[in-house]
Motif scaffolding. Structure first.
Motif, mmCIF file in Angstrom:
data_model
loop_
_atom_site.group_PDB
_atom_site.id
_atom_site.type_symbol
_atom_site.label_atom_id
_atom_site.label_comp_id
_atom_site.label_asym_id
_atom_site.label_seq_id
_atom_site.Cartn_x
_atom_site.Cartn_y
_atom_site.Cartn_z
ATOM 1 N N ALA A 228 38.313 63.890 21.186
ATOM 2 C CA ALA A 228 38.785 65.076 21.451
ATOM 3 C C ALA A 228 39.964 64.884 22.466
ATOM 4 O O ALA A 228 39.667 64.900 23.736
ATOM 5 N N ILE A 229 41.026 64.792 21.689
ATOM 6 C CA ILE A 229 41.955 64.841 22.473
ATOM 7 C C ILE A 229 43.240 65.500 21.459
ATOM 8 O O ILE A 229 43.287 65.238 20.371
ATOM 9 N N VAL A 230 44.185 66.202 22.263
ATOM 10 C CA VAL A 230 45.310 66.606 21.548
ATOM 11 C C VAL A 230 46.130 65.615 20.831
ATOM 12 O O VAL A 230 46.839 65.055 21.484
ATOM 13 N N ALA A 274 50.255 67.636 23.917
ATOM 14 C CA ALA A 274 49.787 66.702 22.962
ATOM 15 C C ALA A 274 49.880 65.530 23.909
ATOM 16 O O ALA A 274 50.423 65.258 24.947
ATOM 17 N N CYS A 275 49.040 64.421 23.577
ATOM 18 C CA CYS A 275 48.579 63.314 24.104
ATOM 19 C C CYS A 275 50.020 62.272 23.729
ATOM 20 O O CYS A 275 50.642 62.270 22.915
ATOM 21 N N ASN A 276 50.359 61.594 24.871
ATOM 22 C CA ASN A 276 51.471 60.484 24.963
ATOM 23 C C ASN A 276 51.173 59.276 24.538
ATOM 24 O O ASN A 276 51.842 58.428 24.690
ATOM 25 N N MET A 277 49.744 58.931 23.976
ATOM 26 C CA MET A 277 49.067 57.588 23.778
ATOM 27 C C MET A 277 49.378 56.769 24.881
ATOM 28 O O MET A 277 49.514 55.332 24.696
ATOM 29 N N CYS A 278 49.265 57.157 26.190
ATOM 30 C CA CYS A 278 49.231 55.780 27.369
ATOM 31 C C CYS A 278 48.214 55.172 27.450
ATOM 32 O O CYS A 278 48.068 53.998 27.850
ATOM 33 N N GLY A 279 47.078 55.606 26.676
ATOM 34 C CA GLY A 279 45.865 54.727 26.535
ATOM 35 C C GLY A 279 44.961 54.565 27.569
ATOM 36 O O GLY A 279 44.309 53.682 27.864
ATOM 37 N N PHE A 280 44.911 55.523 28.642
ATOM 38 C CA PHE A 280 44.428 55.434 30.017
ATOM 39 C C PHE A 280 43.093 56.119 29.908
ATOM 40 O O PHE A 280 42.340 56.091 30.862
ATOM 41 N N CYS A 281 42.752 56.908 29.051
ATOM 42 C CA CYS A 281 41.717 57.771 29.582
ATOM 43 C C CYS A 281 40.097 57.486 29.514
ATOM 44 O O CYS A 281 39.472 58.127 30.006
ATOM 45 N N GLY A 282 39.695 56.523 28.726
ATOM 46 C CA GLY A 282 38.257 56.203 28.743
ATOM 47 C C GLY A 282 37.884 55.898 30.092
ATOM 48 O O GLY A 282 38.331 54.612 30.623
ATOM 49 N N LEU A 285 41.059 59.487 34.196
ATOM 50 C CA LEU A 285 41.384 60.818 34.021
ATOM 51 C C LEU A 285 42.917 60.684 33.275
ATOM 52 O O LEU A 285 43.392 59.635 33.122
ATOM 53 N N CYS A 286 43.086 61.890 32.587
ATOM 54 C CA CYS A 286 44.426 61.989 31.934
ATOM 55 C C CYS A 286 45.461 62.391 32.911
ATOM 56 O O CYS A 286 45.329 62.985 33.866
ATOM 57 N N TRP A 287 46.893 61.782 32.559
ATOM 58 C CA TRP A 287 47.792 62.258 33.374
ATOM 59 C C TRP A 287 47.958 63.798 33.392
ATOM 60 O O TRP A 287 48.748 64.059 34.212
ATOM 61 N N GLY A 288 47.688 64.351 32.090
ATOM 62 C CA GLY A 288 48.274 65.824 32.157
ATOM 63 C C GLY A 288 47.214 66.647 33.023
ATOM 64 O O GLY A 288 46.179 66.393 32.363
ATOM 65 N N GLY A 291 46.022 68.971 30.295
ATOM 66 C CA GLY A 291 46.661 68.785 29.056
ATOM 67 C C GLY A 291 45.702 68.196 27.975
ATOM 68 O O GLY A 291 45.051 68.703 27.587
ATOM 69 N N PRO A 292 46.258 67.089 27.526
ATOM 70 C CA PRO A 292 45.458 66.624 25.916
ATOM 71 C C PRO A 292 44.219 66.171 26.023
ATOM 72 O O PRO A 292 43.386 66.274 25.075
ATOM 73 N N LYS A 293 43.853 65.640 27.265
ATOM 74 C CA LYS A 293 42.374 65.096 27.072
ATOM 75 C C LYS A 293 41.223 66.341 27.339
ATOM 76 O O LYS A 293 41.322 66.874 28.245
ATOM 77 N N SER A 294 40.668 66.457 26.266
ATOM 78 C CA SER A 294 39.638 67.531 26.576
ATOM 79 C C SER A 294 38.342 67.349 27.332
ATOM 80 O O SER A 294 37.900 66.331 27.645
HETATM 81 S S1 SF4 Z 1 45.298 59.644 29.362
HETATM 82 FE FE1 SF4 Z 1 46.092 61.571 28.272
HETATM 83 S S2 SF4 Z 1 48.000 61.154 27.482
HETATM 84 FE FE2 SF4 Z 1 47.139 59.250 27.968
HETATM 85 S S3 SF4 Z 1 46.175 58.451 25.922
HETATM 86 FE FE3 SF4 Z 1 44.526 59.459 27.157
HETATM 87 S S4 SF4 Z 1 44.528 61.691 26.669
HETATM 88 FE FE4 SF4 Z 1 46.546 60.577 25.823
#
Ligand code: SF4
Ligand SMILES: Cc1cc2nc3c(=O)[nH]c(=O)nc-3n(C[C@H](O)[C@H](O)[C@H](O)COP(=O)(O)OP(=O)(O)OC[C@H]3O[C@@H](n4cnc5c(N)ncnc54)[C@H](O)[C@@H]3O)c2cc1C
Length: 482
Positions: A228-230, A274-282, A285-288, A291-294
Motif C-alpha cells: 500500500a504505497i504510491v 510517489a515513493c522515493n524507495m528510501c526503504g524506511f517504512c516498515g 514512518l514515511c518521510w512524506g 505522501g507515499p505510504k498509505s
Molecule cells: S518511507 Fe516512504 S518514501 Fe521511503 S520507501 Fe517507504 S513509502 Fe517510500
C-alpha cells in the motif's frame, strides 16, 4: 449540535469508518488519544536532514516514538493475575498512538483474505480436523459474511490505500500451490479479482530479487508483495480517479446508495506523492508527511478534516450508556493537550464506535463494564510468525544485500497457506511466506546489547553480518500446538 457518531480510535478501522460516515453526511466526532504528527513541524538539523526518519535511534527508541503514549505508559498489561501488570512495551499493544494508529507504522503488506478464510470451520470439519482443533483449544468459526460480499469493498479499500501489486502472478501463486489442488479448492467458486490492483507492482529490490530467485528454484511460485504505497514508477496518485474506476465496475445489485455518489463527491482533487524507495517504512514512518505510504491519516482522515470533528490528545476512558446498558450514548475522555493538566470531557452521540485496536477496545469496554465481561478480549490473539529461516550471505553480498528496513520491493508466496503434516494427511492453516524487514543497525545493536551485551569488534562484526542477513518466515495462523 446532534452528533450522529462518536468514534474512538483513528487507526485502520476508525479512520475508514469516519471517512465513510462523514461523507454520508453524518455528524462525526473522531477521538484519538495520540497526536497528529502530520501537522507537526519536524526538528530539522540541516537542510537535508529529516529527524523523523533519519535519526533512527532517536526515532525508533526514544522520542518521538509513536508506539508509546504521549506521556508515559498509562496502560498496563499482564498475562494472568499472578503477574505484576507492567506498562505495554514496544510489542505489547502492537499499535501506534498517533492519528492514523498502527497504519502510521505498518509494513503496508496489503493482502486480501482468501475465500477459504471466511469458512474455515466448514473447511476443517469437512477435512476431518474440526474435532482435533477443538480439543487443542482452538476456536475456529465461520464469518457471518463471505468473500464475495466483501469483494467490492476490497476494491474500494485498495483504491483508497493505493495498493501496488500484480493480480495474475498472485493468482498463479495461489492456484499452483499444492494445498490448492490437494484440498479441492479448484472446484470451489474461487475467482481471480476482476479489477487489477490500482497500481502496477512495486519495483523489485535486490533482496526481493534474491528471495524471488530462491523461491522460484524451490517451486514456490513467488509473486510481488501487494504493497500500500504510491508506486515510484507511477508518479503522483489521484485517489479520485481510481475510486471512480472501482465504483463504475461495482455490480449495481449489491450496492448501497452511498456508493452511487460520483467520486468527486467522495474525494477531493488531492494527489499523493510517489515513493522515493528510501526503504524506511516498515515499522517506521514515511518521510512524506502526507505522501507515499498509505495509512488512515494520509489516505482517509485528510479528506474529512473539513467535515468531521477530529480531536487528538483525546483519551477515552468510559463509554456512556443508558440505564439498561442497552445503548451507548456517548464517551468520556481526558483532553491531554496539556498533559500536566488533563481535562475530563464528554461527547454525547446517537451512536458510539469503539475502534481502539484489539487490545485497547477490549480494555475500554471492560473499563466501561459493557458487553459480555467474561468474554471480551479473551480470544484476542496476535498473528503468528512461524517457520522462520535465516541465511547469512557471503561477504561479497555486503552492501548489495542490505535488507530494506521496510518490506518494499519484496516478494511473497502462497505456497504455505496450508501446511501438511508428515504424511500429507492433514493440512493445517499456515500463511504467506515473505522475507522480513531487518531492524535498522542501531536498533539491532541496542536490542542485542539488551539481550547479550556485545561491544567493540564483536559488536561490529555482528552488525556487518546483520547487513547481509536475510530472513524468511510465514505470517499466518497457528499450526498444531506442540
Ligand atoms: S518511507 Fe516512504 S518514501 Fe521511503 S520507501 Fe517507504 S513509502 Fe517510500
Ligand atoms: C509495526 C506494525 C506493522 C504492521 N504491518 C502490517 C502490514 O504490513 N499489513 C497489515 O495488513 N497489517 C499490519 N499491521 C496491523 C495493522 O496496522 C492493524 O491491524 C490495523 O491498523 C488495526 O486497525 P485498528 O483500527 O483496529 O487499530 P489501530 O490501527 O491500532 O488503531 C487504534 C487507535 O486507537 C487509539 N486509541 C486506543 N485507545 C484509545 C482510547 N482509549 N482513546 C482514544 N484513542 C485510543 C490508538 O492510539 C490508535 O490510534 C501492522 C501493525 C504494526 C503496529
Amino acid at each position: 449540535m446532534d452528533i450522529d457518531f462518536v468514534i474512538v480510535g483513528s487507526g485502520g478501522g476508525g479512520s475508514t469508518i469516519a471517512w465513510l460516515l462523514a461523507n454520508a453526511g453524518l455528524k462525526v466526532v473522531l477521538l484519538e488519544q495520540g497526536r497528529d504528527i502530520s501537522r507537526e513541524e519536524l526538528p530539522v538539523d540541516g537542510p537535508a536532514f529529516n529527524a523523523r526518519v533519519h535519526d533512527e535511534y532517536r526515532f525508533r527508541l526514544r522520542t518521538p516514538d509513536p508506539k508509546r503514549r504521549l506521556r508515559g505508559d498509562y496502560n498496563t498489561y499482564r498475562q494472568n493475575s499472578d503477574q505484576i501488570a507492567e506498562p505495554f512495551g514496544e510489542m505489547g499493544g502492537w499499535t501506534s498512538s498517533v492519528l492514523g494508529g498502527a497504519t502510521a507504522t505498518w509494513g503496508t503488506w496489503a493482502f486480501r483474505a482468501l475465500p477459504v478464510d471466511f469458512t474455515l470451520r466448514t473447511h476443517f470439519d469437512h477435512h476431518g480436523l474440526g474435532k482435533s482443533l477443538k480439543q487443542w483449544g482452538y476456536a475456529v468459526e465461520n464469518w457471518p459474511i463471505g468473500y464475495q460480499e466483501l469483494a467490492p469493498y476490497y476494491d474500494v479499500a485498495e483504491a483508497l490505500y493505493a495498493v501496488s501489486g500484480n493480480r495474475d502472478d498472485e493468482w498463479a501463486s495461489i492456484t499452483k500451490s499444492d494445498w490448492f489442488k490437494q484440498l479441492g479448492m479448484s472446484r470451489s467458486d474461487w475467482q481471480k479479482p476482476k479489477l487489477p490492483y490500482p497500481l502496477p507492482h512495486y519495483p523489485r529490490t535486490p533482496v526481493g530479487e534474491v528471495i524471488f530467485q530462491g523461491m522460484s528454484a524451490a517451486k514456490m511460485n513467488p509473486c510481488q508483495l501487494p504493497t500500500a504505497i504510491v508506486n515510484p514508477r507511477s508518479g503522483p496518485y489521484g485517489t479520485r480517479a481510481k475510486l471512480a474506476e472501482v465504483l463504475a465496475h461495482w455490480n449495481a445489485t449489491s450496492k448501497a446508495g452511498f456508493w452511487d455518489k460520483p467520486s468527486d463527491q467522495l474525494w477531493s482533487d488531492r494527489v499523493r506523492q510517489a515513493c522515493n524507495m528510501c526503504g524506511f517504512c516498515g515499522e517506521y514512518l514515511c518521510w512524506g508527511k502526507l505522501g507515499p505510504k498509505s495509512g488512515g491519516n494520509v489516505s482517509t482522515i485528510e479528506e474529512i478534516r473539513e467535515i468531521a470533528d477530529v480531536r487528538c490528545h483525546a483519551k477515552a476512558f468510559e463509554i456512556l450508556s443508558d440505564k439498561k446498558h442497552s445503548k451507548a450514548t456517548g464517551v468520556r475522555y481526558l483532553d491531554l493537550s496539556k498533559p500536566d493538566a488533563p481535562k475530563p470531557q464528554t461527547v454525547h452521540a446517537n451512536n458510539v464506535i469503539v475502534s481502539c485496536g484489539a487490545v485497547q477496545s477490549a480494555r475500554l469496554l471492560l473499563l466501561s463494564k459493557l458487553g459480555n465481561l467474561e468474554q471480551i478480549g479473551r480470544n484476542a490473539t496476535f498473528h503468528l510468525f512461524g517457520m522462520e529461516a535465516q541465511a547469512v550471505f557471503p561477504s561479497r553480498f555486503a552492501g548489495l544485500l542490505r535488507q530494506e528496513f521496510g518490506h518494499t520491493g519484496n516478494v511473497t508466496s502462497f505456497s504455505h497457506y496450508f501446511v501438511p503434516d508428515e504424511e500429507k494427511k492433514h493440512w493445517y492453516k499456515g500463511g504467506v511466506l515473505t522475507s522480513t524487514a531487518n531492524k535498522n543497525p542501531l536498533e539491532k545493536a541496542v536490542q542485542g546489547f539488551r539481550k547479550a551485551p556485545k561491544l567493540g569488534e564483536e559488536l561490529l562484526s555482528g552488525l556487518e553480518k546483520h547487513a547481509r542477513t536475510v530472513k524468511l518466515r510465514i505470517t499466518g495462523d497457528a499450526r498444531k500446538p506442540s
